[in-house]
Design a protein around this motif. Structure first.
Motif, PDB file in Angstrom:
ATOM      1  N   ALA A  46       2.418  26.777  29.539  1.00 22.27           N
ATOM      2  CA  ALA A  46       2.411  25.810  28.707  1.00 22.27           C
ATOM      3  C   ALA A  46       1.424  25.153  28.024  1.00 22.27           C
ATOM      4  O   ALA A  46       1.000  25.042  26.631  1.00 22.27           O
ATOM      5  CB  ALA A  46       2.475  24.756  29.446  1.00 22.27           C
TER       6      ALA A  46
ATOM      7  N   ARG B 259       1.061  30.294  26.681  1.00 25.77           N
ATOM      8  CA  ARG B 259       2.038  30.807  25.719  1.00 25.77           C
ATOM      9  C   ARG B 259       1.341  32.033  25.085  1.00 25.77           C
ATOM     10  O   ARG B 259       2.750  32.930  24.622  1.00 25.77           O
ATOM     11  CB  ARG B 259       1.669  29.651  24.828  1.00 25.77           C
ATOM     12  CG  ARG B 259       2.495  28.141  25.177  1.00 25.77           C
ATOM     13  CD  ARG B 259       4.521  28.513  25.067  1.00 25.77           C
ATOM     14  NE  ARG B 259       4.666  27.349  25.430  1.00 25.77           N
ATOM     15  CZ  ARG B 259       5.207  25.578  25.009  1.00 25.77           C
ATOM     16  NH1 ARG B 259       5.106  25.966  23.615  1.00 25.77           N
ATOM     17  NH2 ARG B 259       5.370  24.883  25.896  1.00 25.77           N
TER      18      ARG B 259
ATOM     19  N   TRP C 202      12.119  33.044  20.830  1.00 23.87           N
ATOM     20  CA  TRP C 202      11.149  32.184  20.819  1.00 23.87           C
ATOM     21  C   TRP C 202      11.244  30.524  20.110  1.00 23.87           C
ATOM     22  O   TRP C 202      11.518  29.302  20.190  1.00 23.87           O
ATOM     23  CB  TRP C 202       9.383  32.005  21.010  1.00 23.87           C
ATOM     24  CG  TRP C 202       8.550  32.730  21.575  1.00 23.87           C
ATOM     25  CD1 TRP C 202       9.056  33.707  22.919  1.00 23.87           C
ATOM     26  CD2 TRP C 202       8.443  31.718  23.281  1.00 23.87           C
ATOM     27  NE1 TRP C 202       8.084  34.148  23.814  1.00 23.87           N
ATOM     28  CE2 TRP C 202       7.862  33.079  24.136  1.00 23.87           C
ATOM     29  CE3 TRP C 202       7.695  30.487  23.262  1.00 23.87           C
ATOM     30  CZ2 TRP C 202       7.133  32.673  24.857  1.00 23.87           C
ATOM     31  CZ3 TRP C 202       7.512  30.148  24.345  1.00 23.87           C
ATOM     32  CH2 TRP C 202       6.547  30.978  25.225  1.00 23.87           C
TER      33      TRP C 202
ATOM     34  N   GLY D  98      13.817  28.345  22.016  1.00 25.69           N
ATOM     35  CA  GLY D  98      13.699  27.642  23.375  1.00 25.69           C
ATOM     36  C   GLY D  98      12.156  26.862  22.907  1.00 25.69           C
ATOM     37  O   GLY D  98      12.258  25.688  23.327  1.00 25.69           O
ATOM     38  N   LEU D  99      11.738  26.871  21.994  1.00 28.94           N
ATOM     39  CA  LEU D  99      11.120  25.986  21.396  1.00 28.94           C
ATOM     40  C   LEU D  99      12.186  24.602  21.034  1.00 28.94           C
ATOM     41  O   LEU D  99      11.873  23.650  20.686  1.00 28.94           O
ATOM     42  CB  LEU D  99       9.872  26.764  20.445  1.00 28.94           C
ATOM     43  CG  LEU D  99       8.757  27.009  21.207  1.00 28.94           C
ATOM     44  CD1 LEU D  99       7.797  27.559  19.926  1.00 28.94           C
ATOM     45  CD2 LEU D  99       7.855  25.986  21.966  1.00 28.94           C
TER      46      LEU D  99
END
Length: 132
Positions: free
Chosen positions: A65, A70, A123, A126-127
């Motif tokens: 993380a 990332r 992404w 996901g975010l």
């Protein structure tokens, strides 16, 4: 009497060849394949951390993380999608399709565009889901 010295043929390499897109996509395909081996090591580390208990798993997840973690994960996502798209492109080539200069250029651009767009979408999802 000595034999005449013959010039050896020059092997194609980066200093001789003019750069073009299909050359770049070939090199990128190989590079993403190598990166995916690194991804396999990361997945193995994840599984080992999972099996080692909550503290090891938390440490691994904290590392992944981090900004560097990332960045590595985004790079791996991009590698997966590019390698997939370019692999499909190669399957068409193996069937004798898309080998013209124009078509191979377009399919190279499409492979790169797909990999970037798919990575951004994955992404963003996901975010957006609240994942750490």
């Amino acid at each position: 009497m000595t034999a005449p010295v013959r010039e050896r043929p020059m092997s194609p390499h980066l200093q001789v060849w003019r750069w073009h897109l299909t050359m770049f996509t070939s090199i990128l395909h190989r590079a993403t394949g190598v990166a995916l081996y690194g991804g396999a090591v990361i997945v193995t580390a994840w599984a080992l951390a999972l099996g080692a208990g909550p503290d090891a798993y938390q440490g691994f997840m904290t590392l992944m993380a981090s900004p560097l973690g990332r960045l590595i994960l985004v790079g791996l996502t991009l590698s997966v999608f590019y390698h997939l798209a370019n692999g499909i492109r190669h399957l068409f080539w193996d069937a004798g399709l898309g080998l013209s200069v124009t078509t191979s250029f377009r399919s190279g651009v499409m492979s790169m565009a797909f990999s970037v767009v798919a990575t951004v979408i994955v992404w963003a999802i996901g975010l957006g889901s609240g994942a750490p």
